[in-house]
Scaffold this motif. Structure first.
Motif, PDB file in Angstrom:
ATOM      1  N   GLU A 188       0.858  -1.460  -0.102  1.00  0.00           N
ATOM      2  CA  GLU A 188      -0.025  -0.129   0.076  1.00  0.00           C
ATOM      3  C   GLU A 188       0.896   1.339   0.022  1.00  0.00           C
ATOM      4  O   GLU A 188       0.431   2.307  -0.750  1.00  0.00           O
ATOM      5  N   GLU A 189       1.825   1.340   0.778  1.00  0.00           N
ATOM      6  CA  GLU A 189       2.801   2.213   0.676  1.00  0.00           C
ATOM      7  C   GLU A 189       3.400   2.737  -0.604  1.00  0.00           C
ATOM      8  O   GLU A 189       3.614   3.770  -0.993  1.00  0.00           O
ATOM      9  N   ALA A 190       3.841   1.770  -1.389  1.00  0.00           N
ATOM     10  CA  ALA A 190       4.245   1.800  -2.812  1.00  0.00           C
ATOM     11  C   ALA A 190       3.207   2.675  -3.596  1.00  0.00           C
ATOM     12  O   ALA A 190       3.480   3.368  -4.236  1.00  0.00           O
ATOM     13  N   ALA A 191       2.015   2.194  -3.409  1.00  0.00           N
ATOM     14  CA  ALA A 191       0.729   2.879  -4.364  1.00  0.00           C
ATOM     15  C   ALA A 191       0.544   4.104  -3.913  1.00  0.00           C
ATOM     16  O   ALA A 191       0.252   5.215  -4.607  1.00  0.00           O
ATOM     17  N   TRP A 192       0.722   4.400  -2.350  1.00  0.00           N
ATOM     18  CA  TRP A 192       0.575   5.934  -1.940  1.00  0.00           C
ATOM     19  C   TRP A 192       1.695   6.899  -2.756  1.00  0.00           C
ATOM     20  O   TRP A 192       1.287   7.976  -2.966  1.00  0.00           O
ATOM     21  N   MET A 193       2.880   6.337  -2.723  1.00  0.00           N
ATOM     22  CA  MET A 193       4.073   7.011  -3.292  1.00  0.00           C
ATOM     23  C   MET A 193       3.628   7.410  -4.457  1.00  0.00           C
ATOM     24  O   MET A 193       4.111   8.262  -5.364  1.00  0.00           O
ATOM     25  N   ASP A 194       3.061   6.460  -5.329  1.00  0.00           N
ATOM     26  CA  ASP A 194       2.598   6.751  -6.949  1.00  0.00           C
ATOM     27  C   ASP A 194       1.402   7.662  -6.903  1.00  0.00           C
ATOM     28  O   ASP A 194       0.835   7.908  -8.015  1.00  0.00           O
ATOM     29  N   GLY A 195       0.789   8.045  -5.965  1.00  0.00           N
ATOM     30  CA  GLY A 195      -0.264   8.986  -5.933  1.00  0.00           C
ATOM     31  C   GLY A 195      -1.719   8.333  -5.968  1.00  0.00           C
ATOM     32  O   GLY A 195      -2.674   9.189  -6.146  1.00  0.00           O
ATOM     33  N   CYS A 196      -1.762   7.035  -5.475  1.00  0.00           N
ATOM     34  CA  CYS A 196      -3.119   6.653  -5.296  1.00  0.00           C
ATOM     35  C   CYS A 196      -3.821   6.916  -3.944  1.00  0.00           C
ATOM     36  O   CYS A 196      -3.239   7.284  -3.169  1.00  0.00           O
ATOM     37  N   SER A 197      -5.038   7.102  -4.061  1.00  0.00           N
ATOM     38  CA  SER A 197      -5.995   7.555  -3.033  1.00  0.00           C
ATOM     39  C   SER A 197      -6.282   6.013  -2.129  1.00  0.00           C
ATOM     40  O   SER A 197      -5.932   5.043  -2.631  1.00  0.00           O
ATOM     41  N   ARG A 198      -6.752   6.252  -1.043  1.00  0.00           N
ATOM     42  CA  ARG A 198      -7.018   5.168  -0.137  1.00  0.00           C
ATOM     43  C   ARG A 198      -7.784   4.190  -0.820  1.00  0.00           C
ATOM     44  O   ARG A 198      -8.044   2.938  -0.848  1.00  0.00           O
ATOM     45  N   LEU A 199      -8.957   5.063  -1.444  1.00  0.00           N
ATOM     46  CA  LEU A 199     -10.235   4.093  -2.119  1.00  0.00           C
ATOM     47  C   LEU A 199      -9.582   3.227  -3.344  1.00  0.00           C
ATOM     48  O   LEU A 199      -9.939   2.199  -3.534  1.00  0.00           O
ATOM     49  N   ARG A 200      -8.578   4.008  -3.978  1.00  0.00           N
ATOM     50  CA  ARG A 200      -8.056   3.160  -5.237  1.00  0.00           C
ATOM     51  C   ARG A 200      -7.018   2.103  -4.629  1.00  0.00           C
ATOM     52  O   ARG A 200      -6.914   1.120  -5.281  1.00  0.00           O
ATOM     53  N   VAL A 201      -6.356   2.298  -3.559  1.00  0.00           N
ATOM     54  CA  VAL A 201      -5.458   1.163  -2.937  1.00  0.00           C
ATOM     55  C   VAL A 201      -6.257   0.119  -2.606  1.00  0.00           C
ATOM     56  O   VAL A 201      -5.898  -0.903  -2.968  1.00  0.00           O
ATOM     57  N   LEU A 202      -7.559   0.352  -1.989  1.00  0.00           N
ATOM     58  CA  LEU A 202      -8.335  -0.423  -1.538  1.00  0.00           C
ATOM     59  C   LEU A 202      -8.787  -1.458  -2.668  1.00  0.00           C
ATOM     60  O   LEU A 202      -8.920  -2.613  -2.695  1.00  0.00           O
ATOM     61  N   TRP A 203      -9.249  -0.691  -3.809  1.00  0.00           N
ATOM     62  CA  TRP A 203     -10.041  -1.424  -4.740  1.00  0.00           C
ATOM     63  C   TRP A 203      -8.896  -1.992  -5.921  1.00  0.00           C
ATOM     64  O   TRP A 203      -9.182  -3.287  -6.120  1.00  0.00           O
ATOM     65  N   SER A 204      -7.728  -1.585  -5.891  1.00  0.00           N
ATOM     66  CA  SER A 204      -6.891  -2.102  -6.734  1.00  0.00           C
ATOM     67  C   SER A 204      -5.725  -3.074  -6.228  1.00  0.00           C
ATOM     68  O   SER A 204      -5.326  -3.940  -7.066  1.00  0.00           O
ATOM     69  N   ILE A 205      -5.480  -2.980  -4.818  1.00  0.00           N
ATOM     70  CA  ILE A 205      -4.522  -3.862  -4.409  1.00  0.00           C
ATOM     71  C   ILE A 205      -4.950  -4.579  -3.335  1.00  0.00           C
ATOM     72  O   ILE A 205      -4.817  -5.855  -3.254  1.00  0.00           O
ATOM     73  N   VAL A 206      -5.652  -4.125  -2.406  1.00  0.00           N
ATOM     74  CA  VAL A 206      -6.239  -4.718  -1.163  1.00  0.00           C
ATOM     75  C   VAL A 206      -7.216  -5.709  -1.445  1.00  0.00           C
ATOM     76  O   VAL A 206      -7.127  -7.048  -1.208  1.00  0.00           O
ATOM     77  N   LEU A 207      -8.329  -5.471  -1.977  1.00  0.00           N
ATOM     78  CA  LEU A 207      -9.406  -6.417  -2.356  1.00  0.00           C
ATOM     79  C   LEU A 207      -9.000  -7.577  -3.198  1.00  0.00           C
ATOM     80  O   LEU A 207      -9.397  -8.694  -3.145  1.00  0.00           O
ATOM     81  N   PRO A 208      -8.276  -7.484  -4.211  1.00  0.00           N
ATOM     82  CA  PRO A 208      -7.784  -8.626  -5.083  1.00  0.00           C
ATOM     83  C   PRO A 208      -6.948  -9.596  -4.321  1.00  0.00           C
ATOM     84  O   PRO A 208      -7.206 -10.717  -4.542  1.00  0.00           O
ATOM     85  N   LEU A 209      -6.324  -9.159  -3.256  1.00  0.00           N
ATOM     86  CA  LEU A 209      -5.519 -10.135  -2.423  1.00  0.00           C
ATOM     87  C   LEU A 209      -6.519 -10.727  -1.377  1.00  0.00           C
ATOM     88  O   LEU A 209      -6.374 -11.766  -0.834  1.00  0.00           O
ATOM     89  N   ALA A 210      -7.775 -10.053  -1.287  1.00  0.00           N
ATOM     90  CA  ALA A 210      -8.538 -10.479   0.240  1.00  0.00           C
ATOM     91  C   ALA A 210      -9.763 -11.159  -0.536  1.00  0.00           C
ATOM     92  O   ALA A 210     -10.840 -11.584  -0.051  1.00  0.00           O
TER      93      ALA A 210
END
Length: 295
Positions: A188-210
């Motif tokens: 998630e920290e890598a995505a934040w550094m790329d400018g992603c919002s929390r909702l984008r991180v949740l949708w694109s990174i966290v939920l596919p892993l969950a």
């Protein structure tokens, strides 16, 4: 005369003991199967009896001692259930209520679980404790307040009265929170550094892993709402708004009960639940093994 040091005595390395291999047993399967197979048979007996008795006639079901196998396959119970004009409507109502509950729990529980797992705000721990405390409150204590709230909203005797109380459950939020805590923050920290919002991180990174946890929430929510009888029995009065579980009670009368129809209706009702569990069995087990009690 010069003294010479004695030659160093080389110690020969001790022979390594061969590592013991897997123990050979006389059985071609694990010994645990000798215990688990009878237990599985015990738990499967009610389902087997339900299936067998659905092909019996009413007189054969009511005989004593009961018959273990139908003398002749009788489809009268299935004809009575499927010929009932309201049965397709009851099936549709159950699918609407269960589908809405599953979809809303996946969305709202994901948002709530991620907020409690990753965001630190004032009172987050207290909020989590209060949410978990509601899981210990029995339904009988919240039944009347829930009925009064639904009455104020004008939802009594509608499918909305069955959907709104099941929009999100504390267990779903807690389960997803625990799964999110097990994920590494570095992704998630890598995505934040790329400018992603929390909702984008949740949708694109966290939920596919969950996906295993999401599948578990979906299956448990579907089982709970599909099999619920007590709350629809209180909130629904009109026959056109019945769910399957509530509609099956109409086959049982004061003076006569069509047991063949009851058994056939229960087989049809159990079939979607069984298929849903078998379809998500692997992800269900993965979620339970990977979700701990990390705080």
């Amino acid at each position: 005369m010069t003294l010479t040091a004695p030659p160093a005595i080389r110690s020969e390395p001790a022979a390594r003991k061969p590592s013991p291999g897997p123990r050979r047993t006389l059985l071609p399967f694990s010994p645990w199967h000798l215990l688990l197979a009878p237990l599985a048979l015990v738990f499967a007996l009610p389902l087997l009896w339900l299936l067998v008795s659905s092909f019996m006639s009413d007189s054969e079901i009511n005989t004593f001692p009961p018959a273990l196998w139908p003398s002749d396959i009788d489809l009268g119970g299935y004809r009575y259930v499927l010929g009932n004009a309201m049965f397709p409507r009851w099936l549709l109502n159950s699918m609407i209520v269960s589908g809405a509950a599953v979809a809303s729990n996946l969305v709202l529980a994901s948002l709530g679980g991620y907020a409690l797992a990753r965001m630190r705000f004032g009172g987050s721990r207290v909020l989590l404790m209060l949410m978990l405390a509601t899981m210990a409150v029995p339904f009988q204590l919240t039944m009347i307040p829930t009925f009064l709230v639904m009455k104020q909203f004008g939802l009594i005797d509608t499918l909305g009265a069955l959907i709104v109380p099941s929009l999100v459950t504390p267990f779903a939020v807690f389960l997803l929170r625990q799964f999110f805590l097990s994920l590494p923050r570095e992704l998630e920290e890598a995505a934040w550094m790329d400018g992603c919002s929390r909702l984008r991180v949740l949708w694109s990174i966290v939920l596919p892993l969950a996906r295993p946890a999401l599948a578990t929430v979906a299956v448990l929510t579907f089982l709970t709402t599909w099999n619920d009888l007590s709350w629809p029995l209180i909130a629904i009065n009109h026959e056109s708004q019945y769910t399957l579980q509530l509609g099956l009670t109409t086959f049982q009368g004061k003076h006569q009960t069509r047991w063949s129809a009851v058994m056939a209706g229960n087989v049809i009702t159990v079939l979607p639940v069984l298929l849903a569990f078998l379809a998500a069995q692997k992800t269900f087990i993965r979620s339970l093994t990977s979700t701990g009690l990390k705080g």
